[in-house]
Design an enzyme around this catalytic site. Structure first.
Site, PDB file in Angstrom:
ATOM      1  N   THR A   1       1.445  -4.194   4.489  1.00  0.00           N
ATOM      2  CA  THR A   1       1.278  -4.496   5.916  1.00  0.00           C
ATOM      3  C   THR A   1       0.656  -5.860   6.183  1.00  0.00           C
ATOM      4  O   THR A   1       0.701  -6.341   7.319  1.00  0.00           O
ATOM      5  CB  THR A   1       0.407  -3.418   6.598  1.00  0.00           C
ATOM      6  OG1 THR A   1      -0.877  -3.385   5.972  1.00  0.00           O
ATOM      7  CG2 THR A   1       1.065  -2.043   6.503  1.00  0.00           C
TER       8      THR A   1
ATOM      9  N   THR B   1       0.819  -1.212   0.000  1.00  0.00           N
ATOM     10  CA  THR B   1       0.000   0.000   0.000  1.00  0.00           C
ATOM     11  C   THR B   1       0.848   1.254   0.000  1.00  0.00           C
ATOM     12  O   THR B   1       0.509   2.249  -0.633  1.00  0.00           O
ATOM     13  CB  THR B   1      -0.937  -0.002   1.229  1.00  0.00           C
ATOM     14  OG1 THR B   1      -1.824  -1.120   1.135  1.00  0.00           O
ATOM     15  CG2 THR B   1      -1.754   1.282   1.313  1.00  0.00           C
TER      16      THR B   1
END
Length: 324
Positions: free
Chosen positions: A83, A7
């Site tokens: 993540t 991301t």
């Protein structure tokens, strides 16, 4: 800084479009105002993939590259990635690396298309930690949301909040504030798994989570599907349903079986409960306690240790050592 994607590497135009991460390491650095004033930064784009697509062989190659960079005089390394798998990739790097130089993993919970994107602040915090002598000898650290976590204890505890990362069982080892790095807590021991970059296939390890009423019917099939080890995420302090017991005992006669907890915090017990399927019952029949490691980290350790040819005794000692 070594970039893997995720991301944090999305652009404002593509963050919601379902495409692969677009920004390379140099672009990530340039997106953070004043970053070059903190340290001399060199960049390398190792991969551009979602965190969910990383593998243990990827991390073995990355560990070899980081050790190489440290040998060439790089004093600290920041790794940026998705993540989804930070708690597992940080654990793998912590076990594989030989350098004492700071190695700091970070990412972003919000892409640049969202208000309050946290990527730039997390990169800045990670660079501060990687440039600090306080982080030397601490193994791999995770820097997110101004907190610093040890690889063995960090968890992703929320799907979307910037505060998603924590260390529920031990707390963060430090924090950053006003460009200062504070690490008041030191880890007692580290564990190293020696695997060469050409190690080839990493031993496949299954992760099985106990659930209400589970009859364990899948357990006997795991070795036939090529699994070399199993981690069981049990209830509470390390319990399973009664129907699972025989399947786990049978597995433990063939391959190493590690008993962890599905709770996400605290350690598995060894001698409190004695009913069928309790921790005392299972450990007494050959299962290995994961100690304070959560099931995902316990799986990483077991896979790497089996790939390195470790004995069951050495594997059990490693879990104990990493629990403090």
């Amino acid at each position: 800084m070594v970039a893997l994607g995720g991301t944090i590497a999305m652009t404002a135009e593509h963050g919601r479009a379902g495409v692969a991460p677009a920004l390379d390491a140099e672009a990530l650095v340039e997106a953070v105002p004043g970053l070059h004033g903190l340290a001399k930064i060199e960049t390398e784009s190792f991969a551009r993939v979602p965190g969910a697509h990383l593998t243990l062989p990827d991390l073995l190659r990355l560990a070899c590259r980081i050790d190489q960079l440290a040998g060439e005089g790089v004093e600290g390394i920041v790794v940026t990635q998705g993540t989804d798998t930070i708690e597992e990739s940080a654990m793998a790097l912590d076990l594989l690396l030989t350098t004492d130089h700071p190695v700091v993993v970070t990412g972003a919970m919000r892409d640049p298309a969202q208000p309050g994107a946290d990527g730039p602040a997390n990169v800045r915090g990670a660079v501060l930690v990687a440039a600090s002598d306080r982080a030397r000898g601490m193994g791999v650290l995770v820097s997110m949301n101004d907190e610093i976590h040890a690889a063995r204890f960090v968890r992703k505890t929320h799907t979307s909040r910037p505060s998603a990362f924590g260390s529920p069982g031990a707390g963060p080892v430090g924090w950053t504030a006003e460009d200062r790095v504070r690490i008041p807590l030191r880890l007692s021991r580290r564990v190293h798994v020696d695997l060469p970059p050409q190690a080839g296939t990493i031993a496949p390890v299954a992760l099985v989570t106990a659930a209400l009423g589970d009859d364990g019917r899948m357990l006997p099939a795991l070795p036939r599907h090529g699994y070399k080890g199993v981690v069981v995420a049990g209830f509470g302090v390390g319990h399973v349903t009664e129907p699972m017991v025989e399947g786990l005992i049978g597995l433990a006669r063939e391959i190493p079986v590690v008993l962890a907890s599905r709770t996400g915090a605290g350690e598995t017990f060894t001698s409190t409960y004695g009913f069928p399927g309790s921790e005392r019952d299972l450990l007494g029949r050959g299962l290995i306690p994961a100690g304070a490691l959560a099931a995902p980290q316990a799986r990483v350790l077991l896979a790497l240790a089996l790939s390195a040819g470790w004995s069951t005794t050495s594997i059990a000692a490693a879990y104990d050592a990493l629990s403090g």
